[in-house]
Design an enzyme around this catalytic site. Structure first.
Site: not given
Ligand code: FAD
Length: 387
Positions: A95, A133, A135, A167, A242, A367, A387
């Site tokens: 990672s 990064f 986002l 992040i 990216c 991601e 979506f």
């Molecule tokens: C350890 C760790 C490191 C990370 N590092 C980074 C980083 O460096 N930079 C960064 O920017 N982010 C980072 N992330 C964030 C990560 O990208 C997000 O957690 C991820 O995109 C999911 O977003 P969320 O957790 O808000 O879940 P949510 O978006 O709230 O989703 C919750 C659930 O709903 C589902 N869902 C969402 N939309 C729909 C739909 N339309 N239909 C059906 N189901 C749906 C999802 O699949 C999931 O099961 C990291 C996360 C973790 C856990």
């Protein structure tokens, strides 16, 4: 004819060039000598092994596909192999390299000015600086278009207000690539550690990716000059580009975690005796091992083919999405079943499958979650966005 290698059943290794094999073996040696001996302890202590950063840099693993600026200029298969070997050690190390390479250096290389490239890329390649990064926001990572972080123009400067969540390397980074909404849509800004109004807080008590440092970032009236804006990063599309690069690395990395789990289960079931014979002589264990190898072999072939497409600039988003989701799902299922084949011993940190299993819960979430990638593939199949 003998038997196929259980960890490379269709001999993908034989398709590699000598240079690619050299990269793979060099990284494999580094993982065996410097990652494996310390990683369980780091996982237990929730500590990112920051001491590995100079070594990762020395080996040329940061920004490995970038040409010039002190980077190795390798192809995508070599980059995939780097990710696979690192994740065989632990998802946290892969990672760190993915974030630094695909998300930070990739963003600067693709969307930055020449001045930004020559200032930042050599420093990031040398590991003298770490990047992150930023986002995701707490109200919904799957829907980044709803971001609330705002950048407002004040003459020649910008001010940033908002917060980012989850992040990787957020609290360690010297520079953050921060995605923010402006009057003209989403833009990206390079915000340096120490900037007034920029704060970070480490997220504790994660059950997954414990050897990685994850943080919340807060921006209160953070002032940056126009020269900190990535001039070509116009719109969310740039951020997603990216992420596509990083997802490619994840598709390979998942194979590494799966390989380590199967390797552990093969060795354990050979030495464990139950009911008067080694466990690996039972039909049920053999079918479970065969099923794990079936999943791994499919994932390895997908990863290899995706690299071929990327070398030619022909990989489509939906192909990257399917590979990311499918390979991580395969690795997660493999890790869980290998954990079970170790019985009670499998729940300790003395063996790797449970650590990989817990890590992969993050890998299948970040991601783009499995559902989001299924929807991307569904859109490619039907032409309809759901979506
Ligand atoms: C350890 C760790 C490191 C990370 N590092 C980074 C980083 O460096 N930079 C960064 O920017 N982010 C980072 N992330 C964030 C990560 O990208 C997000 O957690 C991820 O995109 C999911 O977003 P969320 O957790 O808000 O879940 P949510 O978006 O709230 O989703 C919750 C659930 O709903 C589902 N869902 C969402 N939309 C729909 C739909 N339309 N239909 C059906 N189901 C749906 C999802 O699949 C999931 O099961 C990291 C996360 C973790 C856990």
């Amino acid at each position: 004819m003998g038997s196929p290698d259980p960890l490379d059943f269709y001999a993908v290794g034989a398709l590699l060039s000598d240079d690619e094999r050299l990269v793979r073996d060099t990284v494999a040696r580094f993982v065996d000598r410097e990652v494996t001996p310390i990683i369980a302890e780091c996982f237990a202590a929730e500590r990112f092994p920051v001491e590995l950063v100079p070594r990762l840099a020395e080996l040329g693993l940061f920004g490995a596909t970038i040409r010039g600026y002190g980077c190795a200029g390798l192809g995508y298969t070599a980059y995939g192999l780097i990710c696979e070997e690192l994740e065989r050690g632990d998802s946290s190390v892969r990672s760190c390299v993915s974030v630094q390479s695909s998300l930070v250096m990739g963003a600067i290389h693709q969307f930055g000015s020449e001045e930004q490239r020559s200032h930042w890329l050599p420093e990031l390649a040398r590991g003298a600086k770490l990047g992150c990064f930023a986002l995701t926001e707490s109200h919904g990572g799957s829907d980044p278009a709803r971001m609330r972080t705002r950048a407002r123009r004040h003459g020649g400067d910008w001010t940033l207000d908002g917060a980012k969540h989850w992040i990787t390397n957020g609290a360690l980074a010297d520079v953050a690539v921060v995605w923010a909404m402006t009057d003209d849509g989403v833009n990206a800004f390079l915000v340096e550690r120490g900037a007034s109004g920029f704060e970070s807080r480490v997220i504790k008590n994660k059950m997954s990716l414990r050897a990685s440092s994850t943080a919340e970032l807060a921006f209160t009236d953070v002032r940056v000059p126009e020269s900190a804006r990535l001039p070509e990063a116009n719109g969310l599309k740039a951020a997603l580009q990216c992420l596509d690069e990083a997802r490619f690395g994840i598709a390979w990395g998942a194979c590494g975690a799966a390989r380590d789990c199967i390797d552990t289960a093969l060795r354990y079931t050979e030495s464990r005796e139950l009911f008067g014979r080694p466990l690996n002589q039972t039909q049920l264990i053999q079918t479970r091992l065969a099923d794990a190898v079936r999943k791994l072999a499919g994932a390895q072939l997908v990863a290899w083919r995706l690299a071929q497409l990327k070398e030619r600039g022909a990989a489509m988003n939906a192909q990257v999405s399917l590979a990311k989701w499918s390979n991580v799902r395969a690795a997660l299922d493999i890790a869980r079943d290998c954990r079970d084949m170790l019985g009670a011993a499998g729940i300790t940190l003395d063996h790797s499958p449970m650590r990989h299993m817990l890590n992969l819960e993050t890998v299948i979430t970040y991601e783009g979650t499995q559902s989001i990638h299924e929807l991307i593939v569904g859109r490619a199949l039907t032409g309809q966005s759901a979506f």
